[in-house]
Design a protein around this motif. Structure first.
Motif, mmCIF file in Angstrom:
data_model
loop_
_atom_site.group_PDB
_atom_site.id
_atom_site.type_symbol
_atom_site.label_atom_id
_atom_site.label_comp_id
_atom_site.label_asym_id
_atom_site.label_seq_id
_atom_site.Cartn_x
_atom_site.Cartn_y
_atom_site.Cartn_z
ATOM 1 N N PHE A 4 -24.539 -34.989 9.595
ATOM 2 C CA PHE A 4 -25.313 -35.043 8.235
ATOM 3 C C PHE A 4 -26.898 -35.134 8.322
ATOM 4 C CE2 PHE A 4 -27.056 -37.308 4.745
ATOM 5 C CZ PHE A 4 -26.507 -36.893 3.606
ATOM 6 N N THR A 7 -28.230 -31.645 9.944
ATOM 7 C CA THR A 7 -28.139 -30.353 8.778
ATOM 8 C C THR A 7 -28.880 -30.781 7.765
ATOM 9 O OG1 THR A 7 -26.136 -31.438 7.989
ATOM 10 C CG2 THR A 7 -25.770 -29.663 9.605
ATOM 11 N N THR A 11 -32.341 -28.054 6.901
ATOM 12 C CA THR A 11 -32.376 -27.455 5.595
ATOM 13 C C THR A 11 -33.759 -27.771 4.868
ATOM 14 O OG1 THR A 11 -31.115 -29.031 4.708
ATOM 15 C CG2 THR A 11 -30.106 -26.823 5.203
ATOM 16 N N ILE A 257 -29.599 -33.696 -2.126
ATOM 17 C CA ILE A 257 -28.666 -33.754 -3.084
ATOM 18 C C ILE A 257 -27.137 -32.975 -2.881
ATOM 19 C CG2 ILE A 257 -28.230 -33.009 -5.738
ATOM 20 C CD1 ILE A 257 -31.009 -33.620 -5.967
ATOM 21 N N PRO A 258 -27.115 -31.780 -2.609
ATOM 22 C CA PRO A 258 -25.863 -31.049 -2.396
ATOM 23 C C PRO A 258 -25.290 -31.791 -0.924
ATOM 24 C CG PRO A 258 -27.732 -29.704 -1.995
ATOM 25 C CD PRO A 258 -28.181 -30.722 -2.666
ATOM 26 N N LYS A 259 -26.046 -32.232 -0.091
ATOM 27 C CA LYS A 259 -25.401 -32.741 1.287
ATOM 28 C C LYS A 259 -24.692 -33.969 0.841
ATOM 29 C CE LYS A 259 -26.904 -30.599 4.580
ATOM 30 N NZ LYS A 259 -25.731 -29.983 5.389
ATOM 31 N N LEU A 260 -25.152 -34.704 0.059
ATOM 32 C CA LEU A 260 -24.376 -36.100 -0.203
ATOM 33 C C LEU A 260 -23.098 -35.679 -0.960
ATOM 34 C CD1 LEU A 260 -27.356 -38.414 -1.431
ATOM 35 C CD2 LEU A 260 -26.266 -38.737 0.367
ATOM 36 N N ALA A 261 -23.113 -34.701 -1.852
ATOM 37 C CA ALA A 261 -22.080 -34.407 -2.675
ATOM 38 C C ALA A 261 -21.067 -33.873 -1.603
ATOM 39 C CB ALA A 261 -22.305 -33.417 -3.945
ATOM 40 N N ALA A 262 -21.452 -32.963 -0.797
ATOM 41 C CA ALA A 262 -20.628 -32.144 0.166
ATOM 42 C C ALA A 262 -20.138 -33.192 1.221
ATOM 43 C CB ALA A 262 -21.467 -31.058 0.948
ATOM 44 N N ALA A 263 -20.779 -34.241 1.367
ATOM 45 C CA ALA A 263 -20.174 -34.994 2.405
ATOM 46 C C ALA A 263 -19.059 -36.312 1.576
ATOM 47 C CB ALA A 263 -21.533 -36.055 3.147
ATOM 48 N N GLY A 264 -19.062 -35.894 0.396
ATOM 49 C CA GLY A 264 -17.939 -36.811 -0.336
ATOM 50 C C GLY A 264 -18.487 -38.125 -0.781
ATOM 51 N N ILE A 265 -19.829 -38.427 -0.586
ATOM 52 C CA ILE A 265 -20.517 -39.697 -1.064
ATOM 53 C C ILE A 265 -20.527 -39.555 -2.494
ATOM 54 C CG2 ILE A 265 -22.672 -41.285 -0.831
ATOM 55 C CD1 ILE A 265 -23.099 -39.672 2.097
ATOM 56 N N VAL A 266 -19.990 -40.789 -3.030
ATOM 57 C CA VAL A 266 -19.715 -40.808 -4.594
ATOM 58 C C VAL A 266 -21.050 -41.632 -5.166
ATOM 59 C CG1 VAL A 266 -18.440 -41.472 -6.469
ATOM 60 C CG2 VAL A 266 -17.285 -40.326 -4.497
ATOM 61 N N LEU A 267 -21.817 -40.835 -5.843
ATOM 62 C CA LEU A 267 -23.026 -41.405 -6.621
ATOM 63 C C LEU A 267 -22.781 -40.794 -7.961
ATOM 64 C CD1 LEU A 267 -25.418 -40.855 -3.773
ATOM 65 C CD2 LEU A 267 -24.656 -42.900 -4.383
ATOM 66 N N THR B 189 -13.727 -30.331 -2.244
ATOM 67 C CA THR B 189 -15.032 -31.097 -2.411
ATOM 68 C C THR B 189 -16.105 -30.364 -3.183
ATOM 69 O OG1 THR B 189 -14.880 -32.009 -0.229
ATOM 70 C CG2 THR B 189 -16.869 -32.074 -1.054
ATOM 71 N N VAL B 190 -16.455 -30.794 -4.446
ATOM 72 C CA VAL B 190 -17.298 -30.189 -5.436
ATOM 73 C C VAL B 190 -18.778 -30.627 -5.305
ATOM 74 C CG1 VAL B 190 -17.318 -29.669 -7.816
ATOM 75 C CG2 VAL B 190 -15.364 -30.507 -6.780
ATOM 76 N N VAL B 191 -19.673 -29.752 -5.232
ATOM 77 C CA VAL B 191 -21.083 -29.708 -5.581
ATOM 78 C C VAL B 191 -21.529 -29.175 -6.839
ATOM 79 C CG1 VAL B 191 -23.393 -29.553 -4.727
ATOM 80 C CG2 VAL B 191 -21.434 -29.711 -2.983
ATOM 81 N N ALA B 208 -24.140 -26.538 2.320
ATOM 82 C CA ALA B 208 -23.902 -27.955 2.891
ATOM 83 C C ALA B 208 -22.294 -28.010 2.989
ATOM 84 C CB ALA B 208 -24.409 -28.841 1.475
ATOM 85 N N LEU B 209 -21.691 -27.519 1.910
ATOM 86 C CA LEU B 209 -20.035 -27.465 2.041
ATOM 87 C C LEU B 209 -19.642 -26.804 3.420
ATOM 88 C CD1 LEU B 209 -19.222 -26.589 -1.614
ATOM 89 C CD2 LEU B 209 -18.763 -28.864 -0.640
ATOM 90 N N ASP B 211 -21.445 -26.559 6.150
ATOM 91 C CA ASP B 211 -21.931 -27.468 7.288
ATOM 92 C C ASP B 211 -20.798 -28.717 7.393
ATOM 93 O OD1 ASP B 211 -24.132 -25.943 7.845
ATOM 94 O OD2 ASP B 211 -25.254 -27.458 6.651
ATOM 95 N N GLU B 212 -20.024 -29.141 6.214
ATOM 96 C CA GLU B 212 -18.939 -30.167 6.381
ATOM 97 C C GLU B 212 -17.634 -29.670 6.950
ATOM 98 O OE1 GLU B 212 -19.564 -33.429 6.165
ATOM 99 O OE2 GLU B 212 -21.618 -33.171 5.711
ATOM 100 N N ILE B 358 -13.019 -34.388 -4.620
ATOM 101 C CA ILE B 358 -13.680 -35.288 -4.100
ATOM 102 C C ILE B 358 -15.344 -34.673 -4.676
ATOM 103 C CG2 ILE B 358 -15.207 -36.060 -2.066
ATOM 104 C CD1 ILE B 358 -12.552 -34.891 -0.540
ATOM 105 N N SER B 359 -15.653 -35.414 -5.628
ATOM 106 C CA SER B 359 -16.775 -35.138 -6.383
ATOM 107 C C SER B 359 -17.500 -36.372 -6.978
ATOM 108 C CB SER B 359 -16.590 -34.351 -7.629
ATOM 109 O OG SER B 359 -16.187 -35.053 -8.746
ATOM 110 N N GLN B 360 -18.824 -36.030 -7.361
ATOM 111 C CA GLN B 360 -19.626 -37.268 -7.752
ATOM 112 C C GLN B 360 -19.129 -37.627 -9.221
ATOM 113 O OE1 GLN B 360 -23.589 -36.066 -6.630
ATOM 114 N NE2 GLN B 360 -23.291 -36.945 -4.777
#
Lengths: 312, 361
Positions: A4, A7, A11, A257-267, B189-191, B208-209, B211-212, B358-360
């Motif tokens: 995480f 990457t 970027t 911002i997109p990294k957090l979302a892609a890693a599934g961290i819910v905010l 997983t949604v961005v 980013a997606l 990369d995961e 999986i999304s915010q």
């Protein structure tokens, strides 16, 4: 977790470079006293021109990006003519140029069918074994050539402004054009050169977005990044190094911002999207408080057209 | 049956008949029907606006006349009214708009020009001579979700979307429901980029997606950038608006495409015949009526899975709903009871996600 961060950090430069280049270009122009709001438009010109050259002649991506710089510098001559020769209000002239460039680039892009055409663009520099070092390899040694050039560019602009005779003249014209004029410095010519050189950097910022980052031309693709660069110049208080630091801050927030979302961290989604703007606000307040009693750093004659012998 | 009851029924029947007569008689364009299109974006934007441009020849055939259009009419009254009124002055009496932001201006125009037929894609206003319409994109995106799961090796799917609005949320939910019919463990997983047209953010999101470890990227944004990134990184993707194989021939396995000609041509025929009645809450065509359809499938979808996707498409056309109970959201709350299909108002207010998304928040 390591992936995480690796990457994410890897970027950041790509997202920070356009802000840094555009802010540096604006600093050159504004230190000479010309308030330059054209960035959003000139970035689009730089982006479209480089894509046009790339799709038409298939040259080296760097050559295409130079074409973008030249095109933005050429359009800036119109701005210079308006504000330096005709002494039109600089805010209005700047906005007019932005709208003109938005319309023109979108028209030409559609007319010639350059929209949404993917190309390979500028890739990372191959640094052999260095790129394969774990952790620091992807972060430091897999970037494109413009990222590496940013260090000499920031240094060059800073050196030019602070350590050369040309830089002294440029700043004199921006601080006190009457005094500079009395010393025999051509105010108009110095301002013209500053705007043109600065606009070339702004054009490079746009070309970078199109050729090195997105690798496609889409209408209005700068999406307000030129305006953010203008804010960046103010909070960097017209200092190249601070502008570069600000660009990195913005780049890192936009990258995370997109990294957090892609890693599934819910905010909370919308709160997250406001973070770049909250950061701008925060830094601006912080800088203002620190400079509350000190000099304002703003060039003394910023935004004022110069008329010899005119009383102020 | 008493006399009294009979009289009531007769009166009721008469009034229904009168009402239906009135509504039929209420709207008819004057003179020969002439249509014009007001495009939100450039006609070759590769997406939303181009889909209308591509529907134009078929509509011209249905109308039997040329259909002119203006491009890049932004979503404010000062930009919309002048071209529309110019068309009306030149004798055009069917105006087709293409943006959510035209809703209010079209409503006002339709009141000022009661003899002109107004249609507006993705609008939210309706009236006696104004009909908004939008496609049931969740149907086609459900099928693309199946294609995505079929193409994926990891079962980890990704999605680049603009904003968590109901029209986007139903796309995401349907995509995941479709994916799970092929791979019950598939996750999505949604961005959200916060923008319909920001290729820089779309590239950052897609990268980013990937990369995961995600290997199929779906999308509900206006540019083909996520597909271009997928192709560059050697993974797969699914498109929106139009067949995006044009931009990413190796990556794009399925696209949800607008089929406006299929919906608008009959509407124009009806206006021509004087039998057009705008749907009171707007038209909401699915695959069957010509809202959206799919361009499917790429080589990463096996023949067997393609057969499944086409069977599912037929089942949707036959009237089987995509969202049907028992359905719980990802927080475990029951959204649809057993054998209950979702209603349109529930679709238009969808603010929840199905399990596996999986999304915010």
């Amino acid at each position: 977790m390591t992936t995480f961060f690796v990457t994410w950090l890897a970027t950041i430069p790509q997202l920070a470079v356009p802000y840094a280049l555009a802010a540096l270009g604006l600093i050159l122009s504004e230190r000479a006293g010309v308030l330059n709001l054209t960035a959003e438009g000139l970035m689009l010109v730089g982006a479209l021109a480089s894509v046009a050259v790339l799709l038409t002649f298939r040259p080296d991506p760097l050559v295409a990006m130079m074409a973008g710089m030249l095109a933005a510098a050429a359009v800036s001559v119109l701005f210079s003519f308006l504000v330096i020769v005709l002494r039109v209000n600089q805010v209005i002239a700047g906005l007019v140029i932005v709208f003109f460039c938005q319309g023109l680039t979108s028209l030409l892009g559609n007319l010639f069918g350059w929209t949404s055409k993917a190309f390979s663009g500028l890739g990372p520099v191959s640094l052999g074994v260095l790129a394969d070092i774990p952790v620091i390899g992807p972060i430091l040694f897999r970037q494109d050539v413009i990222v590496y050039l940013m260090i000499p560019i920031v240094f060059g602009v800073s050196y030019l402004l602070q350590r050369t005779r040309l830089g002294l003249r440029l700043r004199a014209v921006g601080e006190s054009p009457e005094a500079a004029d009395a010393m025999g410095v051509s105010v108009s010519m110095t301002r013209f050169l500053a705007v043109t050189a600065g606009s070339a950097l702004v054009g490079l910022a746009g070309a970078y977005i199109a050729v090195a980052n997105v690798k496609v031309w889409i209408d209005d693709m700068t999406s307000g990044r030129g305006w953010i660069a203008i804010a960046l110049v103010i909070f960097a208080r017209w200092n190249p190094w601070r502008a570069a630091a600000g660009a990195l801050l913005f780049g890192s927030i936009q990258a995370v911002i997109p990294k957090l979302a892609a890693a599934g961290i819910v905010l909370p989604q919308y709160l997250l999207m406001t973070t770049p703007y909250l950061a701008t606000l925060g830094v601006m307040i912080w800088v203002s408080i620190r400079h509350l009693n000190g000099p304002s750093d703003e060039p003394g004659a910023l935004g004022q057209p110069y008329v010899r012998e005119e009383r102020r | 049956m008493t006399r009294r009851k009979k009289a009531v029924i007769l009166t009721a029947a008469a009034s229904i008949f009168a009402a239906s007569l009135a509504s039929v008689a209420e709207f008819k364009v004057e003179g020969a029907p002439k249509a014009a299109i007001i495009l939100f974006g450039p006609k070759n934007d590769g997406g939303w606006s181009q889909a209308f441009e591509e529907a134009r020849p078929a509509l011209e055939k249905a109308l039997g006349a040329k259909i002119p259009m203006v491009e890049k009419v932004s979503e404010d009254s000062a930009s919309i009214s002048p071209p529309v009124e110019r068309f009306i002055q030149r004798g055009y009496n069917i105006i087709i708009g293409t943006a959510f932001g035209y809703s209010d201006t079209f409503k006002k125009l339709s009141e000022s020009y009661p003899k002109i037929a107004f249609l507006n894609a993705s609008g939210i206003t309706n009236g006696p001579n104004l009909e908004s319409f939008y496609g049931r994109t969740y149907q086609s995106q459900y099928l693309c979700g199946m294609a995505a799961a079929a193409a994926s090796k990891t079962g980890k799917l990704g999605f680049v979307a603009a904003n968590p609005l109901p029209v986007v949320n139903w796309t995401i939910n349907a995509y995941e429901l479709g994916a799970r019919t092929i791979n019950p463990d598939a996750t999505l997983t949604v961005v959200f980029t916060g923008s319909w047209n920001d290729p820089v953010k779309e590239r950052a999101a897609a990268s980013a997606l990937i990369d995961e470890g995600i290997d199929v990227i779906g999308q509900h944004v206006d540019t083909p950038t996520p597909q271009i990134v997928a192709q560059e990184r050697g993974v797969y993707g699914t498109g929106h608006h139009r067949d995006l194989t044009e931009f990413a021939p190796k990556a794009t396995q399925c696209s949800s495409v607008w089929t406006w000609a299929k919906f608008l041509a009959p509407e124009i025929e009806k206006i021509k015949a004087g039998s057009w009645e705008p749907a009171p809450y707007g038209a909401f065509p699915g695959i069957k009526e010509g809202g959206t359809d799919i361009a499917c499938c790429g080589p990463a979808v096996s023949a067997d899975n393609k057969k499944k996707i086409m069977a599912a498409r037929q089942s949707i056309i036959d009237g089987n709903p995509v969202f049907t109970g028992p359905l719980k959201d990802r927080d475990g709350k029951e959204r649809l009871a057993a054998n209950v299909a979702i209603t349109d108002p529930e679709l238009w207010t969808m603010d929840w996600f199905v399990p596996g998304v999986i999304s915010q928040k």
